[in-house]
Design an enzyme around this catalytic site. Sequence first.
Site, PDB file in Angstrom:
ATOM      1  CB  SER A 166      -2.634  11.278  14.667  1.00 34.09           C
ATOM      2  OG  SER A 166      -2.653   9.982  14.773  1.00 34.09           O
ATOM      3  CG  HIS A 179      -5.609  12.393  11.406  1.00 37.86           C
ATOM      4  ND1 HIS A 179      -5.875  12.601  10.331  1.00 37.86           N
ATOM      5  CD2 HIS A 179      -4.868  11.161  11.435  1.00 37.86           C
ATOM      6  CE1 HIS A 179      -5.525  11.701   9.131  1.00 37.86           C
ATOM      7  NE2 HIS A 179      -4.851  10.697  10.297  1.00 37.86           N
ATOM      8  CG  ASP A 230      -4.483   7.567  12.030  1.00 38.03           C
ATOM      9  OD1 ASP A 230      -4.720   7.940  10.839  1.00 38.03           O
ATOM     10  OD2 ASP A 230      -3.901   8.314  12.858  1.00 38.03           O
ATOM     11  CG  MET A 243      -5.431   1.652  11.571  1.00 36.29           C
ATOM     12  SD  MET A 243      -3.605   1.349  12.216  1.00 36.29           S
ATOM     13  CE  MET A 243      -3.173   3.333  12.213  1.00 36.29           C
ATOM     14  CG  HIS A 292      -6.301   8.064   7.496  1.00 43.20           C
ATOM     15  ND1 HIS A 292      -4.778   8.180   7.987  1.00 43.20           N
ATOM     16  CD2 HIS A 292      -6.202   7.491   6.340  1.00 43.20           C
ATOM     17  CE1 HIS A 292      -4.244   7.565   6.637  1.00 43.20           C
ATOM     18  NE2 HIS A 292      -5.030   7.084   5.919  1.00 43.20           N
ATOM     19  CG  MET A 345      -5.086   3.790   7.103  1.00 42.97           C
ATOM     20  SD  MET A 345      -3.829   4.093   8.313  1.00 42.97           S
ATOM     21  CE  MET A 345      -5.097   5.065   9.768  1.00 42.97           C
ATOM     22  CG  MET A 351      -0.711   7.383   3.539  1.00 38.58           C
ATOM     23  SD  MET A 351      -1.167   7.745   5.356  1.00 38.58           S
ATOM     24  CE  MET A 351       0.062   7.184   6.336  1.00 38.58           C
ATOM     25  CG  ASP A 375      -1.341  10.435   8.422  1.00 37.40           C
ATOM     26  OD1 ASP A 375      -0.734  10.939   9.567  1.00 37.40           O
ATOM     27  OD2 ASP A 375      -2.371   9.914   8.371  1.00 37.40           O
TER      28      ASP A 375
HETATM   29  C1  DX5 Z   1      -0.270   6.228  10.429  1.00 38.17           C
HETATM   30  C2  DX5 Z   1      -1.299   7.023  10.783  1.00 38.17           C
HETATM   31  C3  DX5 Z   1      -0.694   8.318  11.128  1.00 38.17           C
HETATM   32  C4  DX5 Z   1      -0.062   8.354  12.575  1.00 38.17           C
HETATM   33  C5  DX5 Z   1       0.928   9.623  12.462  1.00 38.17           C
HETATM   34  O1  DX5 Z   1      -0.702   5.010   9.586  1.00 38.17           O
HETATM   35  O2  DX5 Z   1      -2.076   7.432   9.496  1.00 38.17           O
HETATM   36  O3  DX5 Z   1      -2.135   9.413  11.410  1.00 38.17           O
HETATM   37  O4  DX5 Z   1      -0.756   8.573  13.772  1.00 38.17           O
HETATM   38  O5  DX5 Z   1       1.584   9.423  13.609  1.00 38.17           O
HETATM   39  P1  DX5 Z   1       3.081  10.183  13.555  1.00 38.17           P
HETATM   40  O6  DX5 Z   1       2.900  11.712  13.451  1.00 38.17           O
HETATM   41  O7  DX5 Z   1       3.605   9.755  14.893  1.00 38.17           O
HETATM   42  O8  DX5 Z   1       3.882   9.720  12.349  1.00 38.17           O
HETATM   43 ZN    ZN Z   2      -3.672   8.992   9.624  1.00 39.05          ZN
END
Ligand code: DX5
Ligand code: ZN
Length: 218
Positions: free
Chosen positions: A5, A30, A32, A34, A64, A66, A136, A174
């Site tokens: 990630s 990955h 993310d 947001m 991903h 969010m 999650m 995740d």
């Molecule tokens: C959190 C993200 C994850 C995050 C995981 O909302 O979706 O992908 O980067 O990070 P770690 O592995 O540090 O928990």
């Molecule tokens: Zn994620």
Amino acid sequence: MFAGSILSADLLDLGNDIKSALDAKIDIIHFDVMDYHFVQNLTFGPGLLKSIRKRFPEAVLDVHLMVTPITEKILVDYAQAGASMISFHPEATPHVDRYLALIRELGCKAGLALNPSTDPSLLKYLWDRLDFVLVMTVNPGFGGQSLIPATLQKITDVRRMATASNVKPLIEVDGGVSPATVKACAVAGANIFVVGSAFFGKDNYVEALKDLNQALEQ
Ligand code: DX5
Ligand code: ZN
């Protein structure tokens, strides 16, 4: 398979950091997304994804989302920017079935992402549309959190539901995945492990992957 990630990567030197990750043989990058609405954080857009795709044409890029609401435009934008896989959360749209179908029409693998408290029962109506389920294991929004133990049962439940329906989706976990937790996730039925702080947060990516793989083999 491990998915690094980039939330935990060096954002000011992201290209070189991704190159080091791929050189260390990470399987998936990955990404993310947001939006400050679905979660209390703001991250990356399709412009950045497009640049990553241009520099790394062979990489598996896992987006991903969010964000809320999910719209057709968002899915088209990330698919055109080079996503290989796209997941979103069911709370972010009334049109889960339609948008999963659209992700595949756009040439990407389609996934649904489930928060720790989200009931997975809707999956039974969606197996035909799903390439993967993202479970999650923390509340989404930030890297570096601890895995919530109850989510291991969720992974088991999703794997059992899939088996009962005669399907074998990939299950991606995740949040809080580390050498201390990865084995329990695998035993529960997961096969893609997102690693932020346990990979990009480490100095040596080869060593980080070695530690994770060793934990899996034990
Ligand atoms: C959190 C993200 C994850 C995050 C995981 O909302 O979706 O992908 O980067 O990070 P770690 O592995 O540090 O928990
Ligand atoms: Zn994620």
